[in-house]
Design an enzyme around this catalytic site. Structure first.
Site, PDB file in Angstrom:
ATOM      1  N   HIS A 142     -11.982  17.727 -41.984  1.00  0.00           N
ATOM      2  CA  HIS A 142     -13.193  18.479 -42.334  1.00  0.00           C
ATOM      3  C   HIS A 142     -13.970  17.654 -43.320  1.00  0.00           C
ATOM      4  O   HIS A 142     -13.264  17.417 -44.578  1.00  0.00           O
ATOM      5  CB  HIS A 142     -13.682  19.646 -42.660  1.00  0.00           C
ATOM      6  CG  HIS A 142     -12.868  20.594 -41.435  1.00  0.00           C
ATOM      7  ND1 HIS A 142     -11.655  21.019 -41.324  1.00  0.00           N
ATOM      8  CD2 HIS A 142     -13.685  21.413 -40.645  1.00  0.00           C
ATOM      9  CE1 HIS A 142     -11.683  22.119 -40.386  1.00  0.00           C
ATOM     10  NE2 HIS A 142     -12.825  22.296 -39.969  1.00  0.00           N
ATOM     11  N   GLU A 309      -8.298  24.513 -27.685  1.00  0.00           N
ATOM     12  CA  GLU A 309      -7.264  25.004 -28.624  1.00  0.00           C
ATOM     13  C   GLU A 309      -6.641  26.328 -28.262  1.00  0.00           C
ATOM     14  O   GLU A 309      -7.492  27.257 -27.637  1.00  0.00           O
ATOM     15  CB  GLU A 309      -7.858  25.443 -30.145  1.00  0.00           C
ATOM     16  CG  GLU A 309      -6.783  26.023 -31.198  1.00  0.00           C
ATOM     17  CD  GLU A 309      -7.451  26.567 -32.321  1.00  0.00           C
ATOM     18  OE1 GLU A 309      -7.280  27.472 -33.018  1.00  0.00           O
ATOM     19  OE2 GLU A 309      -8.507  25.519 -33.011  1.00  0.00           O
ATOM     20  N   ASP A 337      -5.930  20.966 -29.586  1.00  0.00           N
ATOM     21  CA  ASP A 337      -5.424  21.643 -30.836  1.00  0.00           C
ATOM     22  C   ASP A 337      -4.177  22.485 -30.580  1.00  0.00           C
ATOM     23  O   ASP A 337      -4.442  23.689 -29.941  1.00  0.00           O
ATOM     24  CB  ASP A 337      -6.506  22.581 -31.437  1.00  0.00           C
ATOM     25  CG  ASP A 337      -7.587  21.685 -32.399  1.00  0.00           C
ATOM     26  OD1 ASP A 337      -7.458  20.381 -32.461  1.00  0.00           O
ATOM     27  OD2 ASP A 337      -8.336  22.228 -33.194  1.00  0.00           O
ATOM     28  N   ASP A 348      -7.330  34.732 -35.038  1.00  0.00           N
ATOM     29  CA  ASP A 348      -6.844  33.523 -34.908  1.00  0.00           C
ATOM     30  C   ASP A 348      -5.654  33.022 -35.920  1.00  0.00           C
ATOM     31  O   ASP A 348      -6.094  32.843 -36.885  1.00  0.00           O
ATOM     32  CB  ASP A 348      -7.987  32.527 -34.919  1.00  0.00           C
ATOM     33  CG  ASP A 348      -7.805  31.111 -34.468  1.00  0.00           C
ATOM     34  OD1 ASP A 348      -6.741  30.770 -33.925  1.00  0.00           O
ATOM     35  OD2 ASP A 348      -8.604  30.209 -34.589  1.00  0.00           O
ATOM     36  N   ASP A 350      -3.476  30.613 -35.800  1.00  0.00           N
ATOM     37  CA  ASP A 350      -3.032  29.232 -35.921  1.00  0.00           C
ATOM     38  C   ASP A 350      -1.771  28.962 -36.216  1.00  0.00           C
ATOM     39  O   ASP A 350      -1.222  28.435 -37.175  1.00  0.00           O
ATOM     40  CB  ASP A 350      -3.912  28.710 -37.008  1.00  0.00           C
ATOM     41  CG  ASP A 350      -5.367  28.669 -36.593  1.00  0.00           C
ATOM     42  OD1 ASP A 350      -5.676  28.391 -35.528  1.00  0.00           O
ATOM     43  OD2 ASP A 350      -6.309  28.560 -37.505  1.00  0.00           O
ATOM     44  N   ASP A 380      -3.426  21.750 -35.313  1.00  0.00           N
ATOM     45  CA  ASP A 380      -4.310  23.056 -35.840  1.00  0.00           C
ATOM     46  C   ASP A 380      -3.550  24.320 -36.273  1.00  0.00           C
ATOM     47  O   ASP A 380      -3.976  25.343 -35.704  1.00  0.00           O
ATOM     48  CB  ASP A 380      -5.687  23.017 -35.109  1.00  0.00           C
ATOM     49  CG  ASP A 380      -6.703  24.083 -35.904  1.00  0.00           C
ATOM     50  OD1 ASP A 380      -6.408  24.324 -37.087  1.00  0.00           O
ATOM     51  OD2 ASP A 380      -7.722  24.256 -35.247  1.00  0.00           O
TER      52      ASP A 380
END
EC number: 5.3.1.5
Length: 477
Positions: A142, A309, A337, A348, A350, A380
């Protein structure tokens, strides 16, 4: 994607309050150290970590690949080309272990406690060393992860340009490039109502300017994709929301992105990353089917693909395999992802993908798709809050890469074995008849089908053989 965890403490907590110990560091985290405040420090960030190599399934070395052999060919393609592995800058170099209930637990030895441009450059150098030691050619970012936000848009762009120039310099002599870039349109308070769907036109304009710049730098670095993740593009309640207008605005935003991509000669793929909720109660790109429907409605279906994802899939009530197949059969599978969630939590998390069965189903879709280039597998995923050693960053990525590589080997084994394909083919064999062909070609109306139903009488319905399908699948694990 891209949660606020790694930014929670910046500017809010004293760096010393979340310092964790680290041994034998080349780049000590103190203001008097040789790398603090330096734009051009080029020491080694990971002196205790060797180049990660393939050692085979029998290896007990946690800093070696057991299943991922980059140059090995599977089904006519090198493993590295099936995967195009990528490191997520935000989790790897901005992740702190902080969560809504506690402060950060990680403070990497190269950090000086600031969010300065100098610190951003140092992180970028660490990123490139990390990639090279892993043997990975791709990374994702990002804009506000890699360079600090300024007081004005101009200052933010200047900060970003300075870090991007360093990244460009570090790329020389290597194959390292961004798999994709994106703009962070969710952290700053201006985006509390969204960016492309904000109720304030000034915010919409600011979001467009930020995406414009992020797309430019992605293109400048040779990135092959650009992602839109709409964490704030949705609503908390419909009582105060004009949903139709917001969706129309989002479509106009995407149309402008397509136009600008073409104007600057960026040939990368534009990707939408579906997610049902979090942080917004309801996101407009809920899942792959919802995103596909949106793209069709607004005439954008040929301009975008999807970044699926796995953890987002489960949040939307689907398996990752389901979302990948939905994207694939709609011609929209562009990137993955690679992560997973925890069945006992509702958010989430991750986590790195370590379930070989899930990885095998993921790779079954990728094989059917013929690969996912120019997309790839972006990790991710973040370390658990309690994992605080520098080597844990490597171990986590090695484990994730090995898991997906093992999934590829298993999927290839299932394909070459042929029994699962034969089972599916047999289940639908009645559609190979003359009537089945007529239906699939759109040549059988209801009157004709009624006539055939009377001729056939009560149809015989065979077993689906689900248990046998699962047995065949598990035999490849």
């Amino acid at each position: 994607m891209k949660k606020v965890c790694f930014f929670m403490i910046l500017g809010c907590l004293n760096a010393a309050s979340f310092l964790v110990s680290a041994e034998s560091q080349t780049c000590p985290a103190d203001l008097g150290g040789k790398c603090s405040g330096s734009d051009d420090w080029q020491g080694e960030f990971f002196p205790e970590i060797p180049q990660i190599k393939y050692e085979g399934p029998s290896s007990k070395n946690p800093l070696a690949y057991r299943w991922y052999n980059a140059e090995e060919e599977i089904l006519g393609k090198k493993m590295k080309d099936w995967f195009r592995f990528s490191v997520a800058f935000w989790h790897t170099f901005r992740g702190t272990g902080g969560d809504p209930f506690g402060a950060a637990t990680k403070y990497w030895p190269w950090e000086d406690g600031t969010n300065s441009v100098s610190m951003a450059k140092r992180r970028m150098r660490a990123n490139f060393e990390f990639l090279k030691k892993l043997g990975v050619d791709w990374w994702c970012f990002h804009d506000r992860d890699i360079a600090p936000d300024g007081n004005t848009l101009e200052e933010s762009n200047k900060n970003l340009d300075e870090v991007i120039e360093l990244a460009k310099e570090l790329q020389k002599g290597s194959k390292i490039r961004p798999l994709w870039g994106t703009a962070q349109l969710f952290l700053h308070p201006r985006y509390m109502h969204g960016g492309a769907t904000s109720s304030e036109v000034g915010v919409y304009a600011y979001a467009a300017a930020q995406v414009k710049k992020a797309m430019e730098v992605t293109h400048y670095l040779g990135g092959e994709n650009y992602v839109f993740w709409g964490g704030r593009e949705g609503y908390q309640t419909l009582l105060n929301t004009d949903m139709e207008r917001e969706l129309d605005h989002m479509a106009r935003f995407f149309e402008a992105a397509v136009a600008y991509k073409k104007k600057i000669g960026f040939n990368g793929t534009l990707l939408i990353e579906p997610k049902p909720q979090e942080p917004t109660k309801h996101q407009y790109d809920w899942d792959a089917a919802t995103a596909a429907n949106f793209l069709r409605k607004y005439g954008l279906i040929n301009e975008f693909k999807l970044n699926i994802e796995c953890n987002h899939a489960t949040l939307s009530g689907h398996t990752c395999h389901h979302e990948l197949e939905t994207a694939r059969i709609n011609g929209l599978l562009g990137n993955i992802d690679a992560n997973t969630g925890d069945a006992q939590t509702g958010w989430d998390t991750d986590q790195f993908l370590t379930d070989v069965g899930e990885a095998t189903m993921v790779m079954m879709s990728v094989i059917k798709n013929g690969g996912i280039a120019p997309g790839g597998f972006n990790f991710d995923a973040k370390l658990r809050r309690e994992s605080t050693d520098v080597e844990d960053l490597f171990i986590a990525h090695i484990s994730g890469m090995d898991t997906v590589a093992r999934g590829l080997r298993n999927a290839a084994k299932i394909l070459e074995d042929g029994r699962l394909s034969e089972l599916v083919g047999k289940r639908y064999s009645s559609w190979n008849s003359e009537l089945g062909k007529q239906i699939e070609e759109g040549k059988a109306d209801f009157e004709y089908l009624e006539k055939k139903a009377k001729e056939f009488g009560e149809p015989k319905v065979p077993s689906a053989k689900q248990e046998l399908a699962e047995m065949i699948f598990q035999s490849a694990m």
